[in-house]
Design an enzyme around this catalytic site. Structure first.
Site, mmCIF file in Angstrom:
data_model
loop_
_atom_site.group_PDB
_atom_site.id
_atom_site.type_symbol
_atom_site.label_atom_id
_atom_site.label_comp_id
_atom_site.label_asym_id
_atom_site.label_seq_id
_atom_site.Cartn_x
_atom_site.Cartn_y
_atom_site.Cartn_z
ATOM 1 N N LYS B 45 69.139 -27.339 29.913
ATOM 2 C CA LYS B 45 69.566 -25.939 29.822
ATOM 3 C C LYS B 45 68.427 -25.035 29.358
ATOM 4 O O LYS B 45 67.747 -25.347 28.363
ATOM 5 C CB LYS B 45 70.752 -25.870 28.843
ATOM 6 C CG LYS B 45 71.274 -24.473 28.557
ATOM 7 C CD LYS B 45 72.025 -23.873 29.719
ATOM 8 C CE LYS B 45 72.344 -22.396 29.447
ATOM 9 N NZ LYS B 45 72.532 -21.633 30.684
ATOM 10 N N ALA B 70 76.353 -15.095 36.031
ATOM 11 C CA ALA B 70 75.518 -14.241 35.193
ATOM 12 C C ALA B 70 75.687 -14.690 33.750
ATOM 13 O O ALA B 70 76.173 -13.952 32.898
ATOM 14 C CB ALA B 70 75.893 -12.773 35.361
ATOM 15 N N LEU B 73 71.294 -16.960 30.165
ATOM 16 C CA LEU B 73 70.470 -17.813 29.297
ATOM 17 C C LEU B 73 71.107 -18.100 27.952
ATOM 18 O O LEU B 73 70.422 -18.109 26.922
ATOM 19 C CB LEU B 73 69.075 -17.192 29.096
ATOM 20 C CG LEU B 73 68.214 -17.056 30.349
ATOM 21 C CD1 LEU B 73 66.922 -16.314 30.012
ATOM 22 C CD2 LEU B 73 67.874 -18.423 30.936
ATOM 23 N N CYS B 131 64.829 -15.773 36.010
ATOM 24 C CA CYS B 131 66.257 -15.587 35.740
ATOM 25 C C CYS B 131 66.664 -14.173 36.134
ATOM 26 O O CYS B 131 66.130 -13.199 35.608
ATOM 27 C CB CYS B 131 66.586 -15.816 34.268
ATOM 28 S SG CYS B 131 68.342 -15.554 33.955
ATOM 29 N N GLY B 244 68.150 -25.296 46.059
ATOM 30 C CA GLY B 244 68.865 -24.199 46.706
ATOM 31 C C GLY B 244 69.906 -24.770 47.652
ATOM 32 O O GLY B 244 69.578 -25.186 48.762
ATOM 33 N N GLY B 245 71.147 -24.846 47.194
ATOM 34 C CA GLY B 245 72.252 -25.232 48.065
ATOM 35 C C GLY B 245 72.322 -26.696 48.435
ATOM 36 O O GLY B 245 72.985 -27.051 49.411
#
Lengths: 243, 303
Positions: B45, B70, B73, B131, B244-245
């Site tokens: 994280k 959203a 962080l 971010c 990504g995906g």
């Protein structure tokens, strides 16, 4: 937590926009009333978190309200269909703090978790009162089911079409209770928090990513630090809540 | 016999699968479900110098084949990460981990890296300059070549461990940013972070997410990731961690063909907590299907 395939036994409308669904499968990870499951639906990326209404043996009962495309798809599912479901999510209610005369207050889609909770408290020998709050008569469900458990049930509707006219807090006035448990829309939780005379436990709702504590999508601040509604909740104690 | 081993900046991974930062916590929630030592590594994280609660809720919105987040962080801060989270992570994971670090100023990046640097379990630093959900930091470093190079150089000065800079797709030219990181001394780049998006609640006539915008992830963004990895591979010599995906073993192969040495799996962990394990178990089948003996051989093979 366990990801299991649950088979729909029945899925029927029991009140306006409200469905009761009985599912069969390994639900051994559901250990407390107030926990929830997270259901994967074809065509939807995120799962749908739904509270547990009852869990007996391998039979899970959920009651959900159609509020969007996902729950609409659930309502159309037929017996025999299967849903991959993450089970045993969330902390659930702690019945050890209830005292002799706990009061359970469910509002709308917050009614279902009160059922398994009432059952557990009654089995523990407690004298259980239940207030079920709805907007109007055609939304009312499970009154008889709670009465069959042996609970003292009061129904309120905002428009007065059945039961006491007004909000659940109107029915709380003058009641003698040792502790309260509630689940429902946030304005209702807030009103109960402000008017209740005992301590209690409140179950919160939030948009979730994962439902098991990984994404931090549903965090809230409490007096005991940051908590994740999905993992450290959804049940918080009255003492720790920061509005 | 298929070989899934890859080498990422001098450290061998048993396979290229890495749970992406922010979708896997510090590993231990997932360790309840399966032995996470099957992973190549994991990126923990995103950690900042000070504790952060992050953005107000709602932080999540669903999209077709993906989601917006959203979170902003949220993390307990580097000192608590070292004292509380890393011991728990070490108890369930024995391989070197990737430390994901974010900041709001160059000094914050360097101080956080400096404090983490002595932790033996950390194999790589992944420096998040992308971010999209925090204001006045994060992405602003990732959208300027000059700032990206400056952060890279500053972090380079405080650690000898490999540093991988995590890049934003929300730029006109990701290639120039990647080259700036390489010039600043980065050992690798990882891409792509989430794409900036928004969804609106039709009943309330307001954005669903309290922060209004959120980062778009999930299967829908894979073609953007593949394209950017492909472009960056042609421009830099340092390894690329692709993401990504990704949700299947075939996706992993696709990103590696585009130029990824290792592959991060993000949003999919949230809908299928077994996603990384399932992909790892499925890799040999997919490799055989496409005639791949060793995954390391196909990196950039689409060029």
């Amino acid at each position: 937590m366990k990801d299991v395939n649950l088979k729909i036994v029945s899925n029927k409308k029991i009140a306006e926009n409200t469905y009761e669904c009985v599912l069969l499968g390994d639900i051994s990870d559901i250990t407390a009333p107030g926990q929830f499951v997270n259901i994967k639906l074809d065509g939807f990326y995120l799962r749908r978190p739904i509270s547990v209404c009852d869990a007996v043996g391998d039979r899970l009962t959920i009651i959900y309200k159609v509020v969007g495309d996902g729950t609409e798809k659930m309502a159309n599912a037929k017996a025999g269909c299967e849903w991959m479901t993450l089970t045993g999510l969330g902390n659930g209610y702690d019945t050890s703090l209830s005292g002799e005369r706990p009061l359970l207050i469910g509002g709308g889609a917050g009614v279902p978790p009160m059922y398994m909770l009432a059952k557990k408290l009654i089995s523990e020998g407690k004298s259980v009162s239940v207030i079920l709050g709805f907007n109007t008569a055609k939304e009312v469900f499970y009154k008889e089911e709670f009465e069959a458990l042996g609970a003292d049930v009061t129904v309120t509707t905002v428009d007065g079409s059945v039961g006491i006219k007004g909000f659940v807090t109107d029915a709380m006035r003058g009641l003698d209770y040792t502790y309260f448990y509630t689940c429902g829309p946030e304005p209702m939780l807030r009103a109960i928090y402000n008017s209740s005379e005992s301590s209690g436990q409140l179950s919160f709702e939030e948009r979730m990513g994962c439902g098991f504590g990984a994404c931090m999508g549903c965090s809230c601040k409490t007096k005991y630090g940051n908590k994740r509604i999905c993992r450290d909740g959804p049940v918080l104690t009255k003492e720790e809540i920061i509005w | 016999m298929t070989n899934t081993k890859v080498n990422l900046c001098g450290i061998e991974l048993s396979n290229p699968i890495i749970p992406a930062s922010g979708t896997f916590g510090f590993g231990y929630e997932f360790a309840e479900l399966y032995d996470i030592n099957v992973l190549g590594t994991l990126s923990f994280k995103g950690t900042t110098l000070e504790p952060r609660f992050g953005n107000p809720t709602p932080r999540i919105a669903e999209c077709a084949s993906g989601m917006l987040n959203a979170v902003g962080l949220q993390n307990p801060g580097v000192d608590k990460v070292i004292s509380d989270e890393l011991p728990k992570l070490r108890s369930v994971f024995s391989k070197p981990v990737m430390a994901n670090v974010s900041g709001f100023g160059v000094d914050e990046y360097t101080e956080t890296v400096r404090r983490l640097d002595t932790e033996e379990c950390i194999g790589w630093f992944e420096i998040n300059i992308s971010c999209p959900n925090v204001h006045g930091g994060g992405m602003s470093f990732g959208t300027s070549c000059e700032m990206a190079e400056r952060v890279t150089r500053a972090v380079r000065d405080v650690t000898k461990k490999p540093i991988i800079i995590k890049l934003s797709p929300n730029v006109t030219d990701i290639v120039s940013i990647a080259k700036a990181c390489e010039a600043g001394g980065a050992d690798g780049v990882s891409l792509i972070n989430t794409l900036l998006g928004m969804r609106i609640d039709l009943k309330k006539r307001k954005p669903i997410i309290a922060n209004k915008t959120g980062g778009f992830s999930g299967p829908a963004i894979k073609p953007v990731a593949v394209r950017m990895i492909y472009q960056v591979w042609e421009a830099v010599k340092i390894p690329i961690v692709g993401m990504g995906g990704v949700s299947t073993a075939e996706d992993v192969i696709e990103l590696m063909l585009a130029g990824a040495t290792a592959v991060e799996v993000g949003a999919e962990n949230l809908v299928n907590p077994y996603a990384c394990r399932d992909i790892i178990l499925d890799l040999p089948r997919a490799m055989e299907k496409y005639g791949i003996e060793s995954l390391a051989d196909i990196v950039g093979a689409a060029h």
